[in-house]
Design a protein around this motif. Sequence first.
Motif, PDB file in Angstrom:
ATOM      1  N   CYS A 126      24.426  51.997  43.519  1.00 59.74           N
ATOM      2  CA  CYS A 126      25.518  51.059  43.815  1.00 59.74           C
ATOM      3  C   CYS A 126      26.252  51.403  45.107  1.00 59.74           C
ATOM      4  O   CYS A 126      27.229  50.733  45.461  1.00 59.74           O
ATOM      5  CB  CYS A 126      26.513  51.022  42.658  1.00 59.74           C
ATOM      6  SG  CYS A 126      27.340  52.605  42.338  1.00 59.74           S
ATOM      7  N   GLY A 127      25.829  52.481  45.807  1.00 63.73           N
ATOM      8  CA  GLY A 127      26.485  52.869  47.058  1.00 63.73           C
ATOM      9  C   GLY A 127      27.884  53.407  46.870  1.00 63.73           C
ATOM     10  O   GLY A 127      28.690  53.373  47.796  1.00 63.73           O
ATOM     11  N   GLY A 128      28.189  53.888  45.655  1.00 61.73           N
ATOM     12  CA  GLY A 128      29.515  54.444  45.399  1.00 61.73           C
ATOM     13  C   GLY A 128      30.525  53.435  44.905  1.00 61.73           C
ATOM     14  O   GLY A 128      31.645  53.800  44.551  1.00 61.73           O
ATOM     15  N   GLU A 129      30.144  52.167  44.835  1.00 62.99           N
ATOM     16  CA  GLU A 129      31.077  51.130  44.389  1.00 62.99           C
ATOM     17  C   GLU A 129      31.290  51.191  42.876  1.00 62.99           C
ATOM     18  O   GLU A 129      32.355  50.837  42.366  1.00 62.99           O
ATOM     19  CB  GLU A 129      30.540  49.750  44.790  1.00 62.99           C
ATOM     20  CG  GLU A 129      31.333  48.561  44.273  1.00 62.99           C
ATOM     21  CD  GLU A 129      32.726  48.470  44.846  1.00 62.99           C
ATOM     22  OE1 GLU A 129      33.587  47.833  44.216  1.00 62.99           O
ATOM     23  OE2 GLU A 129      32.966  49.046  45.930  1.00 62.99           O
ATOM     24  N   GLY A 130      30.266  51.627  42.141  1.00 61.12           N
ATOM     25  CA  GLY A 130      30.368  51.674  40.687  1.00 61.12           C
ATOM     26  C   GLY A 130      30.058  50.352  40.020  1.00 61.12           C
ATOM     27  O   GLY A 130      30.060  50.247  38.799  1.00 61.12           O
ATOM     28  N   ARG A 131      29.764  49.321  40.826  1.00 59.74           N
ATOM     29  CA  ARG A 131      29.479  47.992  40.292  1.00 59.74           C
ATOM     30  C   ARG A 131      28.335  47.356  41.065  1.00 59.74           C
ATOM     31  O   ARG A 131      28.116  47.656  42.241  1.00 59.74           O
ATOM     32  CB  ARG A 131      30.718  47.100  40.370  1.00 59.74           C
ATOM     33  CG  ARG A 131      31.946  47.663  39.689  1.00 59.74           C
ATOM     34  CD  ARG A 131      33.141  46.736  39.803  1.00 59.74           C
ATOM     35  NE  ARG A 131      33.563  46.538  41.183  1.00 59.74           N
ATOM     36  CZ  ARG A 131      34.557  45.742  41.561  1.00 59.74           C
ATOM     37  NH1 ARG A 131      35.227  45.069  40.639  1.00 59.74           N
ATOM     38  NH2 ARG A 131      34.894  45.625  42.830  1.00 59.74           N
ATOM     39  N   LEU A 132      27.616  46.463  40.400  1.00 58.28           N
ATOM     40  CA  LEU A 132      26.510  45.740  41.022  1.00 58.28           C
ATOM     41  C   LEU A 132      26.587  44.270  40.636  1.00 58.28           C
ATOM     42  O   LEU A 132      27.062  43.924  39.549  1.00 58.28           O
ATOM     43  CB  LEU A 132      25.160  46.308  40.557  1.00 58.28           C
ATOM     44  CG  LEU A 132      24.780  47.711  41.052  1.00 58.28           C
ATOM     45  CD1 LEU A 132      23.541  48.192  40.305  1.00 58.28           C
ATOM     46  CD2 LEU A 132      24.522  47.707  42.540  1.00 58.28           C
ATOM     47  N   GLN A 133      26.110  43.408  41.529  1.00 60.71           N
ATOM     48  CA  GLN A 133      26.100  41.976  41.233  1.00 60.71           C
ATOM     49  C   GLN A 133      24.955  41.645  40.291  1.00 60.71           C
ATOM     50  O   GLN A 133      23.824  42.086  40.476  1.00 60.71           O
ATOM     51  CB  GLN A 133      25.955  41.165  42.523  1.00 60.71           C
ATOM     52  CG  GLN A 133      27.249  41.025  43.309  1.00 60.71           C
ATOM     53  CD  GLN A 133      27.163  39.942  44.363  1.00 60.71           C
ATOM     54  OE1 GLN A 133      26.091  39.473  44.703  1.00 60.71           O
ATOM     55  NE2 GLN A 133      28.304  39.536  44.890  1.00 60.71           N
ATOM     56  N   ARG A 134      25.276  40.875  39.276  1.00 62.71           N
ATOM     57  CA  ARG A 134      24.279  40.435  38.298  1.00 62.71           C
ATOM     58  C   ARG A 134      24.526  38.966  37.947  1.00 62.71           C
ATOM     59  O   ARG A 134      25.654  38.490  37.982  1.00 62.71           O
ATOM     60  CB  ARG A 134      24.367  41.271  37.014  1.00 62.71           C
ATOM     61  CG  ARG A 134      23.943  42.725  37.183  1.00 62.71           C
ATOM     62  CD  ARG A 134      22.434  42.871  37.217  1.00 62.71           C
ATOM     63  NE  ARG A 134      22.042  44.274  37.181  1.00 62.71           N
ATOM     64  CZ  ARG A 134      21.876  45.056  38.230  1.00 62.71           C
ATOM     65  NH1 ARG A 134      22.099  44.555  39.447  1.00 62.71           N
ATOM     66  NH2 ARG A 134      21.492  46.319  38.111  1.00 62.71           N
ATOM     67  N   VAL A 135      23.441  38.253  37.611  1.00 62.93           N
ATOM     68  CA  VAL A 135      23.561  36.868  37.146  1.00 62.93           C
ATOM     69  C   VAL A 135      23.609  36.884  35.621  1.00 62.93           C
ATOM     70  O   VAL A 135      22.723  37.446  34.973  1.00 62.93           O
ATOM     71  CB  VAL A 135      22.387  36.008  37.634  1.00 62.93           C
ATOM     72  CG1 VAL A 135      22.487  34.590  37.059  1.00 62.93           C
ATOM     73  CG2 VAL A 135      22.379  35.946  39.164  1.00 62.93           C
ATOM     74  N   GLU A 136      24.642  36.293  35.065  1.00 59.76           N
ATOM     75  CA  GLU A 136      24.814  36.269  33.610  1.00 59.76           C
ATOM     76  C   GLU A 136      24.725  34.836  33.101  1.00 59.76           C
ATOM     77  O   GLU A 136      25.241  33.901  33.731  1.00 59.76           O
ATOM     78  CB  GLU A 136      26.169  36.874  33.221  1.00 59.76           C
ATOM     79  CG  GLU A 136      26.415  36.902  31.723  1.00 59.76           C
ATOM     80  CD  GLU A 136      27.700  37.616  31.347  1.00 59.76           C
ATOM     81  OE1 GLU A 136      28.196  37.393  30.234  1.00 59.76           O
ATOM     82  OE2 GLU A 136      28.210  38.400  32.171  1.00 59.76           O
ATOM     83  N   THR A 137      24.046  34.654  31.993  1.00 64.30           N
ATOM     84  CA  THR A 137      23.943  33.345  31.336  1.00 64.30           C
ATOM     85  C   THR A 137      24.757  33.391  30.050  1.00 64.30           C
ATOM     86  O   THR A 137      24.628  34.333  29.264  1.00 64.30           O
ATOM     87  CB  THR A 137      22.480  32.996  31.046  1.00 64.30           C
ATOM     88  OG1 THR A 137      21.746  32.976  32.275  1.00 64.30           O
ATOM     89  CG2 THR A 137      22.379  31.630  30.394  1.00 64.30           C
ATOM     90  N   LEU A 138      25.575  32.360  29.859  1.00 64.44           N
ATOM     91  CA  LEU A 138      26.542  32.395  28.764  1.00 64.44           C
ATOM     92  C   LEU A 138      26.720  31.000  28.180  1.00 64.44           C
ATOM     93  O   LEU A 138      26.741  30.003  28.909  1.00 64.44           O
ATOM     94  CB  LEU A 138      27.880  32.912  29.309  1.00 64.44           C
ATOM     95  CG  LEU A 138      28.992  33.254  28.324  1.00 64.44           C
ATOM     96  CD1 LEU A 138      28.611  34.467  27.501  1.00 64.44           C
ATOM     97  CD2 LEU A 138      30.282  33.528  29.098  1.00 64.44           C
TER      98      LEU A 138
END
Length: 386
Positions: free
Chosen positions: A223-235
């Motif tokens: 994650c490059g140190g951000e601690g978060r990643l972009q993801r596509v979620e279906t809901l």
Amino acid sequence: MATTTKTDYYELLGVSRKATVKELRAAYRKLARKYHPDLNPGDKSAEEKFKQIQEAYEVLSDPKKRQMYDQFGFNAPGMGAGAGPGGSSGGVSPENIHFDFGGFDFGGAPGTAGTSFRDLFSQFFRGATAAHRPEREPGSDLEYQIDITFAEAMHGTVKKLSFTRLEVCNVCHGKGFAPGEEKVCPTCHGSGQVTQVSGKMRFQITCSRCGGSGRLESVCRNCGGEGRLQRVETLDVRIPPGAQTGSRVRVAGHGNAGTSGGPPGDLYIITNVQPHPFFERRGDDLYTVVPVTVSEASLGAKVEVPTIDGRSQVRIPPGTNSGKKLRLREKGAPSARHAGKRGDQIVEVQVVVPKPEDERVRNLLKELGKLDHEDPRRDIFARAAV
């Protein structure tokens, strides 16, 4: 004695002087990741830049220090060697401590890179400049707009949505550091303290490289140190009955993930209801126009009208004119604010006059005109007087 020109703290972080705390934090994190010594091994200029960024953020992120810096710049009390003579009054807090050593020669000892006695003494009482680790913050909310039909708004529906959000990194679990890759800090050799010397005085201060922990953690490569990643979620999202254009449906916990273990934000679904050719919504009431014949309007009648529940009867009183509004109780839209309650349906009567294409119809209308002597325009000139 040589002086070192210091770069303006706002310029160092690349923000305006009116920047908010959130903007300061974002700028600091971006630059800290860019110039972090672990990502730039052996690069002295990057290490020095990293220290300058830490110093700038330490001052500007503290409301009192920032106020002093904005007013006095580097001459503010507690701003290091640039401070001028004279102490400041107030309690014994880091921003209020200031020592006047004018007239005394307390120059730095050989090998201390010109560290001044005032710098060290002030830093000693501040407890040193600790490294700024990421703060635990809640994630931001997300908004997503969808189009729904009038029928879906009236009866409720379930919509399947796909959207992009920031999720917790599955490698570092939101910490931003690779697990199991800690190493001893080369600056303090694991003690968490470093020694600075000024003349014959020695000071133990917190190591600015590791923040006093004595260990360095490698930035997570996933994650490059951000601690978060972009993801596509279906809901699947349930839209309750009564939604209208601009309604907000909250889906808790499905916004962006927080940083450093902070709670996630929420997802807000904003509805846009498509117009209907027959029903017009005003608040929770539904307005409709229903045509009636001349005989129904004159003699009275019961006519069927469409509602969102199906067919319903409305009574037309004798002598009804075009434009008269009749009310059907609790036949309107479901209330989104008050569960179980509904508005009314307002039926506007529209009298349809027959076309005199048939000779018999014309004769009947003429006969009706002879029988009805009332002048419908009798009072209009009196009411229109100006």
